[in-house]
Design a protein around this motif. Sequence first.
Motif, PDB file in Angstrom:
ATOM      1  N   LEU A 178      68.943  55.945 -11.951  1.00 19.45           N
ATOM      2  CA  LEU A 178      70.262  56.435 -12.377  1.00 19.45           C
ATOM      3  C   LEU A 178      70.947  57.147 -11.218  1.00 19.45           C
ATOM      4  N   GLY A 179      70.804  56.543 -10.042  1.00 22.52           N
ATOM      5  CA  GLY A 179      71.334  57.168  -8.836  1.00 22.52           C
ATOM      6  C   GLY A 179      72.789  56.869  -8.552  1.00 22.52           C
ATOM      7  N   ALA A 180      73.421  55.976  -9.336  1.00 22.06           N
ATOM      8  CA  ALA A 180      74.822  55.628  -9.100  1.00 22.06           C
ATOM      9  C   ALA A 180      75.716  56.835  -9.317  1.00 22.06           C
ATOM     10  N   ASP A 181      76.883  56.826  -8.669  1.00 19.84           N
ATOM     11  CA  ASP A 181      77.800  57.943  -8.847  1.00 19.84           C
ATOM     12  C   ASP A 181      78.306  57.992 -10.285  1.00 19.84           C
ATOM     13  N   ALA A 182      78.645  59.190 -10.736  1.00 24.33           N
ATOM     14  CA  ALA A 182      78.987  59.403 -12.141  1.00 24.33           C
ATOM     15  C   ALA A 182      80.239  58.643 -12.562  1.00 24.33           C
ATOM     16  N   GLY A 183      81.186  58.442 -11.652  1.00 24.05           N
ATOM     17  CA  GLY A 183      82.396  57.701 -11.996  1.00 24.05           C
ATOM     18  C   GLY A 183      82.096  56.247 -12.316  1.00 24.05           C
ATOM     19  N   TYR A 184      81.256  55.624 -11.502  1.00 26.76           N
ATOM     20  CA  TYR A 184      80.859  54.241 -11.753  1.00 26.76           C
ATOM     21  C   TYR A 184      80.064  54.149 -13.050  1.00 26.76           C
ATOM     22  N   PHE A 185      79.179  55.120 -13.287  1.00 31.18           N
ATOM     23  CA  PHE A 185      78.403  55.154 -14.526  1.00 31.18           C
ATOM     24  C   PHE A 185      79.332  55.238 -15.739  1.00 31.18           C
ATOM     25  N   ARG A 186      80.349  56.097 -15.689  1.00 34.70           N
ATOM     26  CA  ARG A 186      81.260  56.228 -16.829  1.00 34.70           C
ATOM     27  C   ARG A 186      82.069  54.946 -17.028  1.00 34.70           C
ATOM     28  N   PHE A 187      82.409  54.266 -15.935  1.00 34.48           N
ATOM     29  CA  PHE A 187      83.097  52.977 -16.045  1.00 34.48           C
ATOM     30  C   PHE A 187      82.228  51.970 -16.793  1.00 34.48           C
ATOM     31  N   LEU A 188      80.951  51.877 -16.423  1.00 33.24           N
ATOM     32  CA  LEU A 188      80.057  50.943 -17.098  1.00 33.24           C
ATOM     33  C   LEU A 188      79.914  51.296 -18.574  1.00 33.24           C
ATOM     34  N   LEU A 189      79.791  52.571 -18.887  1.00 25.82           N
ATOM     35  CA  LEU A 189      79.675  53.006 -20.275  1.00 25.82           C
ATOM     36  C   LEU A 189      80.930  52.643 -21.054  1.00 25.82           C
TER      37      LEU A 189
END
Length: 439
Positions: A178-189
Motif C-alpha cells: 500500500l505504498g502508492a500515494d494517497a491521491g492515487y489510492f483515493r482515485f482508485l477507490l
Amino acid sequence: MEEPYRRGARCVVVGAGLSGLACGLRLAELGHDVHVLDAGAAPGGRARTVWHRGRPVDRGFQVLSRAYPETHRFIDRAGIPRRDLRPLTGGAVFIGPSGVHRLAGSRGGLARFSGLAVADRARLVRLGAEAAARGASALRDVDGPSAEESLRARGFSEHAIDSFFRPLFGAVSLDHSLGADAGYFRFLLAMLGRGPVFIPSDGLGMLADWAAAALRQGGGTVRADCPVAALDVDARGERVVGARLADGELVEADWFVLAVDPLAARGLVEPIDSASAQRIPTDAASVVTAAFALSRPLYSGSAVLLNAGRRPGSGPTVDLLCQTTNIVRPGAPGGVHIVLASCVTTDGRSADGLAAEVERQVAEWAPRFSWADHAELIDVFECPFAQYRALPGVRASLPGPRTAVHNLVLAGDMVTNPSIEGAVASGRRAAGIIDALVP
C-alpha cells in the motif's frame, strides 16, 4: 507506383498499446496520415487476449471502470457495442482466516461489507464517500503520505488494513505494501465505488483489436513485429527525422509519438533528451498470471476471488482468481471454463511454481473440487513491468508529454497515472498536441 494521397501531417506512433492506439485513432480522425509501429506480435501491449478452444484468455487479469470517461469514448470510437461490455456484477469475494465476505459490485457495497468491524466499516463508508466526491480530482494530490500511512491516520485497524485494503488494492495497484500515494489510492477507490467494473465480451484485447481495425479503416496502418531500436535526429538534435527499426529500416515522418513502456521509453529518449528521460519512472510493479481451462466450473457467478489470507514468505501466492468465462460467456453452452490466477511479484515474491500453488489454494478454498481432474494449464504470462509504482512524490516528477525535441511527444501512463484511463487519456492528449501544432 503512385504515392498514396497524404492527409495532414505524417505521424508515426511507436507502440500499439492502448495509449498508442488511442493516439493513432484520434490522429486519423483529425485527418493525419498515421503509422503505428509495435514490437509485439499483435497490437495491445499489456491488453492482449489469446484464444483457447473458442474462449478468450486475457494475458493478465484487468478490468475497466464505468467511471473512465476517456476509455468509454475510446471504446465508442473503436465501434465496440455497449452490449459487449460485461459487468462483474458479483463484485469481489474476500477469502481469509475470518471467513468468506463479499463486497458487492454496486453502489452501497461498502456499507454492506461484512468483513469489517462496525467502526472500520463506518470509516470505510466515509472514506468511500469522500473519494467518490473527489473522483479524478484526487489525482491532483501528488505528494503527501502513502496509502497505508493515510489509512492509519484515519484510524483503520490492523485487521482492516490487512484483510481488506491489502487484498483489494494490492491486486489493483500490484503493491501489497500500500505504498502508492494517497491521491492515487483515493482515485482508485472512487473508480471502484462507481458501480460494477467490466470486461469486454472477447477479453480486454478486444479494445486493441477493434481500435486497430478502426484505425486501418480510417486510412492508418498498424505494423506488428517492428521493434524500434532508436530515434534518429537531425544534426542540431532539434527534430526526430525517423524511427530506426531493429532491422535498420528508417521510418520517416513529420511527428512522432512515443507510447511504449517506461523502460523502453527511457532507452529511446535518453540519447536525445536526457532531462525528460530521467523523469520517466522505472520502479516497476510486476505480476504473473497463470491461465487454466476447466472441464467443469469452479464456481458460479460473475465475481473475482481475493486472497485475504496471504502467507508471508518468498514463494508464489494466489492473490486473485477469476473464472472469466462466467463474465464474458455467461450461460454459453458447452466449452471450457477459463480461470486466471494472478500472483503480484512487486515485493520480490517469486512466481516459480505458481501453477502448483493454484491447485493447493483451490484445494483449501474448495476442497470438494478435484483440480487435477478438471484443470488444464494453458500458459503462464509474466509481466515484469505492468505499471510504474506511484509512490509518494513520483507523480509530481513525471515528464510532461512535450520533450526538448520539437516533434517528439510522449504518451502512456508514464506521463499521467498508472491506469487504463490514464493511458488512453494520454494518447488522446498527445494527438491533440500534434494537431494544434501542425501548420
